[in-house]
Design an enzyme around this catalytic site. Structure first.
Site, short mmCIF file in Angstrom:
data_model
loop_
_atom_site.label_atom_id
_atom_site.label_comp_id
_atom_site.label_asym_id
_atom_site.label_seq_id
_atom_site.Cartn_x
_atom_site.Cartn_y
_atom_site.Cartn_z
N CYS A 209 0.81 -1.23 0.00
CA CYS A 209 0.00 0.00 0.00
C CYS A 209 0.84 1.27 0.00
O CYS A 209 0.86 2.01 -0.97
CB CYS A 209 -0.94 0.00 1.20
SG CYS A 209 -2.24 -1.26 1.12
N ILE A 210 1.51 1.54 1.10
CA ILE A 210 2.16 2.83 1.28
C ILE A 210 3.27 3.09 0.25
O ILE A 210 3.38 4.20 -0.27
CB ILE A 210 2.68 2.98 2.72
CG1 ILE A 210 1.52 2.80 3.71
CG2 ILE A 210 3.31 4.35 2.92
CD1 ILE A 210 1.94 2.78 5.15
#
Length: 424
Positions: free
Chosen positions: A254-255
């Site tokens: 994600c990040i």
């Protein structure tokens, strides 16, 4: 469609809610591992998998034509970035094209994979229309971004709110009804684009704050302060602050990836986001900073890098999971090896790991070998670090900047305040 870290828990939650679920994945190895139960899941989800596998309501197949028999299709495929940090839509485009090809009237299609704003319309709504199917009348389409926090028992999907943005009111209702048993609450938003941007906003927010936490932690060290007590003191403010903690960088799916989808799309319309771009660059450069610190510690101990024996504790991107995607550990190990150090790692959740042209294997008994430096990267609950508190223990670099490693701290090295936001 897709049975990875998002798709498999989603399938099990739907099955647990009473649905008959057909899990489709293009990887025979993944399907075999799921059938054997050899997958990285929380104990709760392992129990769900065992129950589902014992019955007849959860089946596995690599055949995408199975979409034709489904009342609802949930797309959960990876959306990584390539070497240039640009979106790699290969898996998503392929999955959506297959779903569109085999879609039938009355079907609900829910996309959960994070992507750029407009993906749902570009890859589902418009292609379905080209096939002669009117969305929100013949078929129903929605975007409902995944919110999976692997390895975190406090944030299981069933305890987490879910967003749904339908391509029309009927699509929103259908998707909300489908996902309601799998989330604590479902909130509908006006359209797919709102839900798509909300997901990008969530992870861009985290990326920027992680970069800030690392920068301010370095500032604390320069001022002779331990970062974590400062963060915990600031976190006593009941409004306007959320604690983020320093670490070796960002990892996972994600990040490190999602904010680049936003920057990529903004670049197409010549819109800049300099704060976001700077934060991402800082996060990407964090492992190199950790490598420099390790080499400085070796030099201070008069140990040449080419002769140094360095052990990395934990190579997964976060505690309690076996996922090494985008893990800072990969860059740290590679950087130290490039400097000539003899590198090894201890991570019982990751039996082997490729670093450049070499394959490394988990060191099960690190306390029995001599090390010039031990780098704490990701400390799993199963790690016992008390051996690092002995008088003859090697030097330790804690990338999380938690302060001196006492015997008490070593036994609970993974402990952070319950309100903490993971840095990886």
């Amino acid at each position: 469609m897709g049975l990875g870290y998002v798709g498999l828990p989603t399938a099990l939650a739907l099955c647990d809610a009473g649905a008959t679920v057909l899990g489709v994945d293009s990887s025979p190895d993944r399907l075999r591992d799921i059938a054997r139960g050899a997958v990285d899941l929380l104990p709760l989800h392992h129990a769900q998998l065992a129950c589902a596998s014992a019955g007849d309501r959860f089946r596995l197949t690599p055949d995408t034509t199975a979409v034709r028999d489904a009342d609802a299709v949930v797309i959960c495929v990876p959306t990584p970035v390539d070497a240039r940090r640009e979106p790699d839509l290969t898996a998503l485009s392929s999955a959506c094209a297959s779903v569109v090809e085999h879609a039938v009237p009355g079907q609900l299609i829910v996309l959960t994979s994070t992507s750029y704003v407009g993906t749902t319309r570009d890859l589902l709504v418009e292609p379905l229309r080209a096939r002669g199917l009117t969305v929100d009348e013949d078929v129903y389409v929605a975007f409902a971004p995944e919110r999976i926090d692997p390895g975190n028992e406090r944030h299981t999907p069933e305890r987490t709110p879910r967003l749904v943005g339908g391509a029309g009111p009927r699509s929103s209702r259908a998707a909300a009804d489908l996902l309601a048993p799998t989330a604590s609450v479902v909130r509908t938003v006006p359209d797919p684009e709102t839900a798509e941007m909300a997901k990008l906003w969530e992870n861009t927010y985290r990326a920027v704050n992680i970069a800030l936490a690392n920068e301010l932690a370095d500032a604390c060290l320069s001022l002779g302060l331990a970062p974590v007590p400062v963060i915990e003191a600031a976190a006593t403010k009941p409004y306007g602050f959320m604690p983020f903690y320093p670490g070796p960088g960002v990892g996972g799916h994600c990040i490190p990836c999602d904010p680049h989808y936003l920057l990529w799309q903004l670049g197409k319309v010549r819109q800049q986001a300099p704060l976001v771009a700077t934060a991402l660059a800082a996060n990407n450069g964090r492992p190199a900073r950790i490598t420099e610190r390790a080499l400085d510690l070796l030099a201070a101990s008069a140990v040449p890098a080419r002769d140094a024996r360095v052990l990395l504790i934990g190579v997964a991107y976060k505690e309690g999971v076996a996922d090494v995607r985008e893990s800072p550990a990969l860059a740290i190990l590679a950087g130290l090896a490039e400097a000539g150090a003899h590198v090894a790692y201890c991570d019982p959740l990751v039996p082997s790991l490729r670093v450049g042209a070499d394959v490394l294997h988990h060191v099960a008994d690190p306390h029995s070998r001599p090390w010039d430096l031990v780098v704490l990267n990701t400390v799993h609950p199963v790690h016992d670090l008390t051996w690092l508190c002995a008088d003859d223990a090697p030097a330790v670099l804690d990338t999380r900047q938690r302060g001196p490693l006492t015997k008490v701290a070593a036994r609970a090295a993974t402990g952070v305040p319950p309100t903490a936001e993971a840095t990886a």
